[in-house]
Design a protein around this motif. Structure first.
Motif, PDB file in Angstrom:
ATOM      1  N   PRO A  36       0.813  -1.221   0.000  1.00  0.00           N
ATOM      2  CA  PRO A  36       0.000   0.000   0.000  1.00  0.00           C
ATOM      3  C   PRO A  36       0.848   1.275   0.000  1.00  0.00           C
ATOM      4  CG  PRO A  36      -0.896  -1.589   1.540  1.00  0.00           C
ATOM      5  CD  PRO A  36       0.439  -2.127   1.101  1.00  0.00           C
ATOM      6  N   VAL A  37       0.279   2.309  -0.614  1.00  0.00           N
ATOM      7  CA  VAL A  37       0.994   3.568  -0.832  1.00  0.00           C
ATOM      8  C   VAL A  37       0.170   4.728  -0.277  1.00  0.00           C
ATOM      9  CG1 VAL A  37       2.128   2.693  -2.906  1.00  0.00           C
ATOM     10  CG2 VAL A  37      -0.065   3.890  -3.117  1.00  0.00           C
ATOM     11  N   PRO A  38       0.822   5.859  -0.022  1.00  0.00           N
ATOM     12  CA  PRO A  38       0.057   7.060   0.320  1.00  0.00           C
ATOM     13  C   PRO A  38      -0.642   7.606  -0.916  1.00  0.00           C
ATOM     14  CG  PRO A  38       2.391   7.566   0.221  1.00  0.00           C
ATOM     15  CD  PRO A  38       2.277   6.085   0.037  1.00  0.00           C
ATOM     16  N   ALA A  39      -1.602   8.486  -0.679  1.00  0.00           N
ATOM     17  CA  ALA A  39      -2.382   9.052  -1.790  1.00  0.00           C
ATOM     18  C   ALA A  39      -2.420  10.568  -1.684  1.00  0.00           C
ATOM     19  CB  ALA A  39      -3.801   8.498  -1.777  1.00  0.00           C
ATOM     20  N   ASN A 111      -2.093   3.277   2.187  1.00  0.00           N
ATOM     21  CA  ASN A 111      -1.447   2.992   3.471  1.00  0.00           C
ATOM     22  C   ASN A 111      -2.081   3.744   4.629  1.00  0.00           C
ATOM     23  OD1 ASN A 111      -0.557   5.635   3.254  1.00  0.00           O
ATOM     24  ND2 ASN A 111       1.638   5.153   3.392  1.00  0.00           N
ATOM     25  N   GLY A 112      -3.175   4.476   4.365  1.00  0.00           N
ATOM     26  CA  GLY A 112      -3.882   5.192   5.427  1.00  0.00           C
ATOM     27  C   GLY A 112      -3.516   6.646   5.560  1.00  0.00           C
ATOM     28  N   SER A 113      -2.533   7.108   4.769  1.00  0.00           N
ATOM     29  CA  SER A 113      -2.108   8.517   4.828  1.00  0.00           C
ATOM     30  C   SER A 113      -2.466   9.215   3.527  1.00  0.00           C
ATOM     31  CB  SER A 113      -0.593   8.612   5.070  1.00  0.00           C
ATOM     32  OG  SER A 113      -0.270   8.133   6.353  1.00  0.00           O
ATOM     33  N   ALA A 131      -8.605  22.452   7.885  1.00  0.00           N
ATOM     34  CA  ALA A 131      -9.167  23.058   9.099  1.00  0.00           C
ATOM     35  C   ALA A 131     -10.275  22.208   9.716  1.00  0.00           C
ATOM     36  CB  ALA A 131      -9.704  24.458   8.785  1.00  0.00           C
ATOM     37  N   LEU A 132     -10.807  21.240   8.955  1.00  0.00           N
ATOM     38  CA  LEU A 132     -11.829  20.325   9.484  1.00  0.00           C
ATOM     39  C   LEU A 132     -11.210  19.093  10.128  1.00  0.00           C
ATOM     40  CD1 LEU A 132     -14.387  20.510   6.523  1.00  0.00           C
ATOM     41  CD2 LEU A 132     -14.427  21.791   8.683  1.00  0.00           C
ATOM     42  N   ASN A 133      -9.906  18.909   9.939  1.00  0.00           N
ATOM     43  CA  ASN A 133      -9.131  17.867  10.607  1.00  0.00           C
ATOM     44  C   ASN A 133      -9.634  16.438  10.374  1.00  0.00           C
ATOM     45  OD1 ASN A 133      -7.064  19.429  12.161  1.00  0.00           O
ATOM     46  ND2 ASN A 133      -8.926  20.397  12.953  1.00  0.00           N
ATOM     47  N   PRO A 134      -9.845  16.030   9.121  1.00  0.00           N
ATOM     48  CA  PRO A 134     -10.087  14.600   8.892  1.00  0.00           C
ATOM     49  C   PRO A 134      -8.847  13.816   9.307  1.00  0.00           C
ATOM     50  CG  PRO A 134      -9.735  15.767   6.810  1.00  0.00           C
ATOM     51  CD  PRO A 134      -9.826  16.806   7.869  1.00  0.00           C
ATOM     52  N   PRO A 135      -8.999  12.731  10.051  1.00  0.00           N
ATOM     53  CA  PRO A 135      -7.828  12.091  10.682  1.00  0.00           C
ATOM     54  C   PRO A 135      -6.777  11.584   9.709  1.00  0.00           C
ATOM     55  CG  PRO A 135      -9.827  10.771  10.956  1.00  0.00           C
ATOM     56  CD  PRO A 135     -10.262  12.091  10.450  1.00  0.00           C
ATOM     57  N   ALA A 136      -7.162  11.177   8.492  1.00  0.00           N
ATOM     58  CA  ALA A 136      -6.182  10.621   7.560  1.00  0.00           C
ATOM     59  C   ALA A 136      -5.422  11.698   6.792  1.00  0.00           C
ATOM     60  CB  ALA A 136      -6.874   9.679   6.571  1.00  0.00           C
ATOM     61  N   LEU A 137      -5.876  12.941   6.836  1.00  0.00           N
ATOM     62  CA  LEU A 137      -5.199  14.008   6.098  1.00  0.00           C
ATOM     63  C   LEU A 137      -3.977  14.450   6.892  1.00  0.00           C
ATOM     64  CD1 LEU A 137      -5.281  15.798   3.562  1.00  0.00           C
ATOM     65  CD2 LEU A 137      -6.584  17.472   4.898  1.00  0.00           C
TER      66      LEU A 137
END
Length: 668
Positions: A36-39, A111-113, A131-137
């Motif tokens: 898996p890779v980052p996106a 990979n979740g990131s 600014a909405l802080n989605p956890p994966a961002l």
């Protein structure tokens, strides 16, 4: 690390919780399902298949080779996505982005990131989503964006009405009126298109309903709460673009988690922007993503807080292929020290005068067509979209300048003007320009600022405009746009003040003049200060954009016509993209934009703007076209807005819609 092979997924649909399908184009590193890779995610209304495909194909393949997936999604109502767009940066748009990030992280290849990236609209919403802080961002890269939607976008600027607001409303009407691609959505393309045409809004109606900095504009302006953005942000801009202030504002508002890079560029990605020198954007971005999405120890977190290109004695358009200058770095950014300038014996001077008798007041009322040398607010080409020689505009302005300089003067930051003045109406617009006068007299605009004097009190946050008092001078503070510039020895520094800057800035409803006290003028220039000269890597590929099949060439024109008999000035813009075919999809597209602004230099309410687009899409025997037209005019009390869109299939009209509205003026 060796380059990975990759696969391009031309179109896939992501179904949101409300059932809407959004269309995505993806660049997927081979083997990502098992490794898996980052996106990197980009979310735009500009049509992935034929709108941004050229720049996407210069960027995302490089990410994929580095083992980073690219996910380019069209906002609802654009491209092949279902539904209808509901505005700019709306709660729905941002909520959809958060949902898409969650969808990406659930895919077996991720990979979740996730990182988020974009220029202009995509540069805006990546900061807004952060600014909405989605956890994966985990990180963003924002190019040519803003942190203040009212004061630093294409709508209003310090209470002044930007003409590009009409232009952009017409542009979005044209973009949203285009059909989905039948090759990607199938036989339902026509129903999707008609639904889009029937339901799409004309954005200018909403924008003109909010003429002050109210809650509509505060929404998604991250300057309202910089602390809400908690992830690393790289913020880029170009001095030749309208969005030049954002990198400084970002590192001032988020000093522990943002980096700035400012080059000489127009409104383009730095690896193919003009004027040169360019920057290796894809290399910079890959390092940034590898640091924050893979936790790679590559030094991206230790980049200088500010890197900027200092322009050096540049000559203005008609075309600027390369701007002379030098790169500098500041490890830590702080408010620049300033060097103040004053008016002494009619000259601009670094020494304050000590005359016992102050200079006489000066009355200023610029011709209403002062400003035709300003260029466009945001620029896409290094030609006369950029500011040209300023001598024509300076002739209608109050001008003060230095004697020829003995030594260079290096600036980086935002100049600030303080001046005492009186207005003979409830308000006027004030424009201040910092100009480099070359030994041969050529005048290059270095920076400018505009202010609606009814919005003169920033403590009121620009949402409570107040008329100017009569028969009383008021101290006005006007902060100009950011600049990085070296004034060379032998050149002169000029300050030009005008009450008009048309057509960039639309006039107030009365032709007001200002009584200015020259002895009160204090013009603070931001000094470059301590810095390190650096090199910024150029792109390995000097021409990264793909080549498409040309059927008709492009053409562009800018012209100013003054009808002396009718006392009318006409400013005309003409852009023809040409007809180009994508070699893979075989879709051929062409857009023609025509925009005209007219004014009687003695009558502010004679102002009129018209913007028209014709957009063609063709493949084999299939062809569709939309014609879009928008107009803006005024009287003393109202704005008059109208628009229409007509759609054709195989040259047969299948749809027509009109908008027409009168909107009261509110200190505008």
């Amino acid at each position: 690390m060796s380059e990975r092979s990759f696969t391009v997924i031309e179109n896939t649909f992501v179904t949101l919780n409300d059932g809407t399908r959004l269309a995505a184009r993806m660049w997927m590193p081979d083997g990502a399902d098992s490794d898996p890779v980052p996106a990197v995610f980009e979310f735009l209304p500009y049509r992935k298949g034929d709108g941004t495909c050229s720049r996407d194909e210069s960027t995302y393949p490089e990410f994929a080779k580095a083992g980073i997936a690219g996910v380019r999604v069209d906002i609802r109502g654009s491209g092949e996505s279902d539904g209808v767009i509901d505005g700019e940066y709306t709660e729905l748009e941002l909520a959809n982005a958060v949902e898409l990030i969650a969808w990406i992280t659930k895919q077996s290849w991720c990979n979740g990131s996730v990182g988020m990236m974009g220029i202009s609209w995509g540069g805006f919403n990546c900061l807004q989503v952060a600014a909405l802080n989605p956890p994966a961002l985990k990180a963003v890269i924002s190019i040519a964006s803003t942190v203040d939607r009212y004061n630093d976008d294409i709508h209003y600027k310090n209470g002044c009405h930007l003409a590009v607001q009409l232009s952009w409303a017409a542009t979005m009407l044209a973009y949203q009126s285009r059909t989905p691609d039948p090759a990607l959505v199938g036989d339902d393309w026509r129903n999707m298109w008609l639904h889009r045409l029937e339901q799409e809004p004309f954005f200018l109606e909403e924008w003109l309903a909010h003429q002050t900095r109210d809650e509509f504009w505060k929404h998604a302006s991250i300057c309202e709460d910089f602390d809400a953005v908690k992830i690393p942000s790289m913020v880029l801009a170009g001095w030749a673009d309208g969005y030049r202030n954002t990198p400084m504002r970002a590192i001032e508002g988020m000093p522990d988690r943002s980096k700035a890079l400012i080059g000489p560029w127009v409104h383009k990605y730095p690896h193919f922007a003009w004027p040169k020198p360019r920057a290796d954007f894809t290399g910079e971005a890959i390092n940034w993503w590898n640091k924050w999405l893979r936790d790679e120890d590559n030094g991206a977190d230790a980049l200088p807080q500010m890197r900027a290109y200092i322009l050096e004695g540049i000559k203005p358009a008609p075309r600027r292929d390369f701007d002379p200058g030098f790169w500098i770095a500041k490890d830590s950014w702080s408010t620049p020290e300033t060097r103040s300038m004053y008016v002494e014996n009619g000259k601009l001077s670094f020494e304050a005068g000590d005359d016992e008798i102050p200079a006489a007041d000066v009355y200023l009322k610029s011709p209403l067509d002062t400003g035709t040398a300003a260029g466009e607010y945001f620029t896409l080409k290094p030609d006369v979209e950029m500011a040209i020689d300023q001598r024509g505009d300076d002739a209608g302005s109050l001008v003060f300048e230095t004697t020829p300089l003995d030594v260079e003067v290096d600036l980086l930051g935002r100049p600030v003007l303080n001046v005492d003045l009186e207005c003979d109406a409830d308000w006027s617009n004030l424009c201040a320009r910092l100009v480099d006068v070359h030994p041969d007299g050529t005048a290059t605009r270095v920076s400018f600022g505009v202010l609606n004097l009814a919005h003169r009190d920033p403590a009121a946050n620009y949402d409570n405009p107040q008329p100017m008092p009569r028969d009383k001078k008021v101290t006005i503070t006007l902060t100009l746009d950011a600049c990085g510039y070296r004034f060379k020895p032998g050149h002169r520094i000029r300050m030009a003040l005008s009450t008009s800057y048309w057509p960039m800035i639309l006039p107030p409803p009365f032709d007001a003049g200002l009584t200015i006290a020259p002895s009160s003028i204090k013009f603070d220039l931001p000094l470059l200060g301590d810095h390190e000269k650096i090199t910024v890597k150029q792109p390995d590929n000097p021409d990264p954009l793909p080549t498409y099949i040309e059927h008709k060439p492009s053409r562009t024109e800018r012209s100013v016509q003054r009808n002396l008999t009718q006392n009318e000035t006409r400013y005309r813009i003409y852009e023809d993209t040409g007809l180009f075919e994508h070699p893979d999809s075989r879709l051929a597209t062409r857009s023609v934009r025509s925009e005209t602004w007219t004014i009687n230099p003695l009558d502010p309410n004679s102002m009129r703007g018209e913007a028209a687009w014709t957009c063609d899409l063709k493949r084999d025997e299939w062809s569709v076209r939309t014609d879009c037209h928008a107009e803006l005019s005024c009287d003393r009390d109202n704005w008059f807005v109208s628009a229409w869109v007509i759609a054709y299939e195989d040259d047969q009209q299948i749809f027509e819609k009109k908008w027409e509205k009168t909107i009261p003026r509110n200190f505008m």
